[in-house]
Motif scaffolding. Structure first.
Motif, short mmCIF file in Angstrom:
data_model
loop_
_atom_site.label_atom_id
_atom_site.label_comp_id
_atom_site.label_asym_id
_atom_site.label_seq_id
_atom_site.Cartn_x
_atom_site.Cartn_y
_atom_site.Cartn_z
N ASN A 97 0.97 -1.03 -0.02
CA ASN A 97 -0.10 -0.13 -0.29
C ASN A 97 0.53 0.77 0.26
O ASN A 97 1.59 0.97 0.98
N LYS A 105 1.70 -0.99 4.09
CA LYS A 105 2.11 0.09 3.93
C LYS A 105 3.79 -0.27 3.68
O LYS A 105 4.08 -1.32 4.56
N THR A 147 -3.47 -5.78 2.40
CA THR A 147 -2.38 -4.60 2.37
C THR A 147 -1.23 -4.57 3.43
O THR A 147 -2.06 -3.67 4.38
N PHE A 168 -1.19 1.29 -4.43
CA PHE A 168 -1.66 0.26 -4.36
C PHE A 168 -0.16 -0.49 -5.49
O PHE A 168 -0.24 -0.09 -6.34
N ARG A 187 -10.59 -1.32 2.89
CA ARG A 187 -9.63 -2.10 3.75
C ARG A 187 -9.81 -3.02 3.93
O ARG A 187 -9.46 -4.15 4.73
#
Length: 273
Positions: A184, A208, A206, A264, A193
């Protein structure tokens, strides 16, 4: 979340395996993948890697990048692929380890394991073994493998720290992790999410880049490198919606698509024990 992540993922990927098996006789080589346009096998893998692979292994390829090209696999090594699906990365890796090496493919979905074993037989790979299990509970001994591969799978886990702790456990000292995964890059709406469809589709779960690196270092990995390589543009997200059922299209209809443009990316992730 008001859904069982493992069951949702199992049902979704079991359905893909069944679809591949039912359509293989027609010669369909398209990828019904979690990763949209960027999962087209001809874009991810070079022609030499795909050469002589069973068409069903290629058709069931659900990855977001090619982990084998940066794994530096050597002859005689033992390799583990987490979430091996139809077996494409396992079969590609089996050529690198040679007759003295071994490649394990771990998957929790019966339909994918059946498809992978069929592909193994078609290719005549004798240095390959597909095993059933969860990536959070890898059924191998401590320090059993030299290298771990994974392709768009860690992000499907509800407990990524546990999955990566297990990966660290089964790696030999000095061993390496070489995975492709979706990361992310920017903040996204909360309903995106938490969507079951988007979770099974590799997006809702996902992390970060910074969060991913933090977990890897927390469980003991060193020299962590995370490189986004395939950014999900607006057109890719829209194509992803078209590949899915109407529920996903409805979810995206609630969201300004511009917010998801570039949010993404498929990334190369490498680390060492």
């Amino acid at each position: 979340m008001n859904f069982d992540v493992k069951q949702k993922v199992r049902d979704y990927y079991g359905g893909i395996a069944s679809q591949v098996k039912s359509t293989s006789s027609s010669g369909c080589g398209c990828n019904a993948s979690c990763c949209g346009d960027v999962s087209n096998s001809s874009l991810i893998y070079n022609s030499e890697q795909l050469k002589n692979l069973p068409k069903e292994a290629v058709a069931a390829s659900l990855g977001c990048a090619d982990p084998v090209i940066f794994a530096d696999i050597k002859e005689g090594e033992t390799v583990l692929d987490l979430g091996s699906g139809g077996g494409i990365d396992v079969l590609v890796a089996s050529r690198y380890v040679g007759a003295t090496g071994k490649v394990y493919g771990l998957d929790m979905t019966d339909e994918m394991l059946e498809l992978a074993n069929q592909n193994k037989t078609k290719m005549g790979a004798t240095n390959v073994e597909f095993i059933k299990g969860f990536i959070e509970e890898i059924p191998l001994n401590n320090e059993a493998v030299d290298c771990i591969l994974s392709n768009c799978v860690i992000n499907l886990s509800e407990d990524k720290e546990r999955a990566l702790t297990e990966a660290h456990r089964v790696l030999k000292a000095g061993g390496r992790l070489a995975i492709a995964d979706i990361v992310n890059l920017t903040d996204v709406p909360d309903h995106v999410r938490k969507s079951a469809e988007l979770w099974a589709g590799c997006i809702a779960g996902t992390l970060k880049v910074g969060e991913y690196k933090e977990i890897l270092e927390k469980v003991g990995f060193t020299n962590v490198e995370i490189e986004p390589v395939h950014v999900y543009t607006k057109s890719v997200i829209e194509s992803l919606a078209n590949q899915k059922d109407t529920n996903l299209a409805d979810i995206l209809a609630q969201t300004d698509i511009e917010i998801l443009d570039g949010a993404f990316a498929g990334a190369y992730i490498k680390a060492y024990k």
